[in-house]
Motif scaffolding. Structure first.
Motif, PDB file in Angstrom:
ATOM      1  N   GLU A 198       0.837  -1.211   0.000  1.00 51.80           N
ATOM      2  CA  GLU A 198       0.000   0.000   0.000  1.00 51.80           C
ATOM      3  C   GLU A 198       0.866   1.253   0.000  1.00 51.80           C
ATOM      4  O   GLU A 198       0.572   2.219  -0.717  1.00 51.80           O
ATOM      5  N   HIS A 199       1.941   1.228   0.791  1.00 49.37           N
ATOM      6  CA  HIS A 199       2.831   2.390   0.830  1.00 49.37           C
ATOM      7  C   HIS A 199       3.518   2.602  -0.518  1.00 49.37           C
ATOM      8  O   HIS A 199       3.614   3.737  -1.001  1.00 49.37           O
ATOM      9  N   ARG A 200       4.000   1.529  -1.140  1.00 51.58           N
ATOM     10  CA  ARG A 200       4.691   1.672  -2.424  1.00 51.58           C
ATOM     11  C   ARG A 200       3.754   2.219  -3.489  1.00 51.58           C
ATOM     12  O   ARG A 200       4.151   3.048  -4.320  1.00 51.58           O
ATOM     13  N   LEU A 201       2.495   1.773  -3.459  1.00 43.64           N
ATOM     14  CA  LEU A 201       1.525   2.300  -4.415  1.00 43.64           C
ATOM     15  C   LEU A 201       1.255   3.779  -4.153  1.00 43.64           C
ATOM     16  O   LEU A 201       1.143   4.573  -5.098  1.00 43.64           O
ATOM     17  N   SER A 202       1.181   4.172  -2.870  1.00 38.59           N
ATOM     18  CA  SER A 202       0.946   5.578  -2.545  1.00 38.59           C
ATOM     19  C   SER A 202       2.100   6.447  -3.026  1.00 38.59           C
ATOM     20  O   SER A 202       1.898   7.566  -3.510  1.00 38.59           O
ATOM     21  N   ALA A 208       2.341   9.703  -1.109  1.00 40.68           N
ATOM     22  CA  ALA A 208       3.287   9.529  -0.016  1.00 40.68           C
ATOM     23  C   ALA A 208       4.684   9.793  -0.549  1.00 40.68           C
ATOM     24  O   ALA A 208       4.917   9.798  -1.758  1.00 40.68           O
ATOM     25  N   VAL A 209       5.606  10.014   0.371  1.00 43.22           N
ATOM     26  CA  VAL A 209       6.988  10.311   0.010  1.00 43.22           C
ATOM     27  C   VAL A 209       7.886   9.202   0.539  1.00 43.22           C
ATOM     28  O   VAL A 209       7.754   8.783   1.695  1.00 43.22           O
ATOM     29  N   GLU A 210       8.779   8.712  -0.305  1.00 39.89           N
ATOM     30  CA  GLU A 210       9.685   7.646   0.113  1.00 39.89           C
ATOM     31  C   GLU A 210      10.851   8.211   0.906  1.00 39.89           C
ATOM     32  O   GLU A 210      11.358   9.290   0.610  1.00 39.89           O
ATOM     33  N   HIS A 211      11.248   7.485   1.953  1.00 37.16           N
ATOM     34  CA  HIS A 211      12.419   7.873   2.745  1.00 37.16           C
ATOM     35  C   HIS A 211      13.648   7.175   2.159  1.00 37.16           C
ATOM     36  O   HIS A 211      13.671   5.958   2.019  1.00 37.16           O
ATOM     37  N   ASN A 212      14.665   7.944   1.841  1.00 30.75           N
ATOM     38  CA  ASN A 212      15.909   7.397   1.299  1.00 30.75           C
ATOM     39  C   ASN A 212      17.062   7.641   2.262  1.00 30.75           C
ATOM     40  O   ASN A 212      18.108   8.143   1.892  1.00 30.75           O
ATOM     41  N   ASP A 213      16.821   7.302   3.514  1.00 29.19           N
ATOM     42  CA  ASP A 213      17.826   7.570   4.550  1.00 29.19           C
ATOM     43  C   ASP A 213      18.444   6.296   5.112  1.00 29.19           C
ATOM     44  O   ASP A 213      19.047   6.298   6.178  1.00 29.19           O
ATOM     45  N   GLY A 214      18.259   5.195   4.387  1.00 25.09           N
ATOM     46  CA  GLY A 214      18.821   3.932   4.854  1.00 25.09           C
ATOM     47  C   GLY A 214      17.915   3.158   5.778  1.00 25.09           C
ATOM     48  O   GLY A 214      18.268   2.059   6.212  1.00 25.09           O
TER      49      GLY A 214
END
Length: 438
Positions: A198-202, A208-214
């Motif tokens: 669900e998050h990936r689709l959002s 939604a915004v993806e976190h790229n902080d590891g």
């Protein structure tokens, strides 16, 4: 800046939660008179109002703070009879009766001339300080809550759109930590399951915004690398910045600034210990110029910290606690416990507590608290006196909940233990506790 003049002395009294649902029976009683005399010796006299006060102008909200909290508006007169002259009401019961209950409570607070903070018809009103003009100076109160349903947050108004009634929120971020090897295992498990679908689709659709902080997402939780398994909580930056602006405003408009925080959140599984974000937030408030932080919410005492010569009361517990004598409950409450239309509130509370064998009613610490009295003189915090209070543990639910001054030294000894990790030494002098300062 609006600071107290040299030679000025201001006195303060604060309590935790006033969950009051019954009218005060006897203002002439000795117990009441003794307690009211302690409260009335201070100029600033605070309590947290943890009920809505109205005549069912609102409807029961789909989500409550645990019990749909309602009381007749006249209980505000009873709180004034104790001596209280300013209140917060941002907590997990503010919206128990929706917007109608909120607006009616706000109206009655105004009608009875009680300054109040933490709730408003929009975010600006909920965030603004309430002011109390005392003979020895002007005091500002800013109130927030970290415990609420997400729909209860007051909305920001715009030139082209009205705001939304609600509470002044103190949200926080939560990050779990795992050692690198275990974090990799968690990521591998997440890749095999649709737990993040669900998050990936959002993210893909822009909601939604993806976190790229590891960090690794596992459903609604975020995990970051750490030396050992743990959990970190921090105040949400935008909420902290709003409170910071309110403190800056209040410092220029008053002599003293106090912060009220309603927070049930705890460290781990120990209700006696404040969550990390609450400790960080409280110290930040003092750093920005607040003169005290008054915590409440978990219905038990927490430790006291003296930070930069200013008190942080992480929880003052209950002052009045009558959560099981509300007059009515909505169908949602009965259905939760398998009860029907033929049942009443007595059946509901008997079922929830398994005939008073579980829950808050059987925890003696819920029915014990302290009333702190402190002074600030020439800008310096002086002695804090702690008066132990009992609320009738062991009495029937329709009688317990009223506060009386206590002679139980064990209440102060318990607070000594809770405060020791903060480096706060409480001495017991007869029937009161004292924190000696400069």
């Amino acid at each position: 800046m609006g600071r107290a003049d040299a030679g000025k002395r201001m006195s303060f009294v604060a309590t935790g939660d006033s969950f009051i649902t019954r009218r005060l029976p006897k203002v002439e009683s000795v117990d009441f008179q003794k307690l009211a005399a302690v409260i009335s010796q201070a100029e600033f006299r605070f309590t947290n109002l943890e009920v809505t006060t109205h005549r069912f102008e609102g409807f029961p909200f789909a989500f409550s703070g645990g019990t749909w909290a309602i009381a007749p508006p006249e209980v505000l007169l009873d709180l004034k009879a104790f001596g209280f002259n300013i209140m917060s009401w941002a907590n997990n019961h503010t919206m128990d009766y929706g917007y109608g209950g909120l607006e009616a409570t706000r109206r009655h607070l105004n009608e009875y001339g009680i300054p109040h903070a933490g709730v408003g018809l929009n975010l600006a009103e909920a965030s603004q300080p309430a002011y109390l003009d005392c003979p020895s100076g002007r005091v500002a109160l800013i109130a927030v809550t970290s415990t609420f349903h997400e729909s209860w947050v007051a909305g920001q108004q715009r030139p082209d759109m009205a705001g939304r009634p609600g509470v002044n929120p103190l949200r926080y971020t939560t990050t779990y930590q795992l050692p690198e090897e275990e974090l990799e295992q968690l990521a591998a498990i997440a890749a095999k399951l649709p737990i993040n679908a669900e998050h990936r689709l959002s993210v893909k659709e822009g909601f939604a915004v993806e976190h790229n902080d590891g960090s690794v997402r596992f459903g609604q939780y975020l995990f970051a690398p750490g030396e050992a398994a743990g959990c970190l909580t921090s105040p949400l930056e935008k909420d902290w910045m709003r409170v910071r602006r309110a403190i800056a405003e209040a410092r220029r408009q008053s002599d003293y600034v106090l912060i009220s925080v309603h927070s049930h959140e705890m460290y781990g599984e120990d209700k006696n210990k404040a969550a990390t974000f609450l400790e960080l937030f409280s110290r930040q408030c003092i750093d920005e110029g607040a003169d005290a932080v008054i915590g409440h919410g978990p219905h038990v005492l927490r430790g006291i910290e003296i930070y930069k010569n200013r008190p942080i009361f992480y929880s003052l517990g209950n002052f009045i606690f009558q959560n099981e004598t509300v007059s009515h409950l909505p169908s949602d409450f009965y259905e939760k416990y398998g009860l029907g239309q033929e049942h009443g509130v007595a059946d509901a509370f008997d079922t929830r507590t398994q005939n008073n064998t579980k829950g808050l009613g059987v925890n003696p610490h819920v029915w014990e608290s302290v009333l702190p009295y402190w002074t600030i003189e020439d800008g310096a915090l002086k002695e804090i006196v702690l008066y132990p209070v009992e609320l009738g543990f062991g009495q029937p639910r329709y009688q317990r909940g009223w506060p009386v001054l206590s002679e139980k030294i064990s209440i102060l000894e318990h607070l000594q233990e809770l405060s020791e990790p903060y480096g706060t030494a409480i001495t017991i002098d007869g029937q009161v506790g004292r924190i000696q300062l400069g």
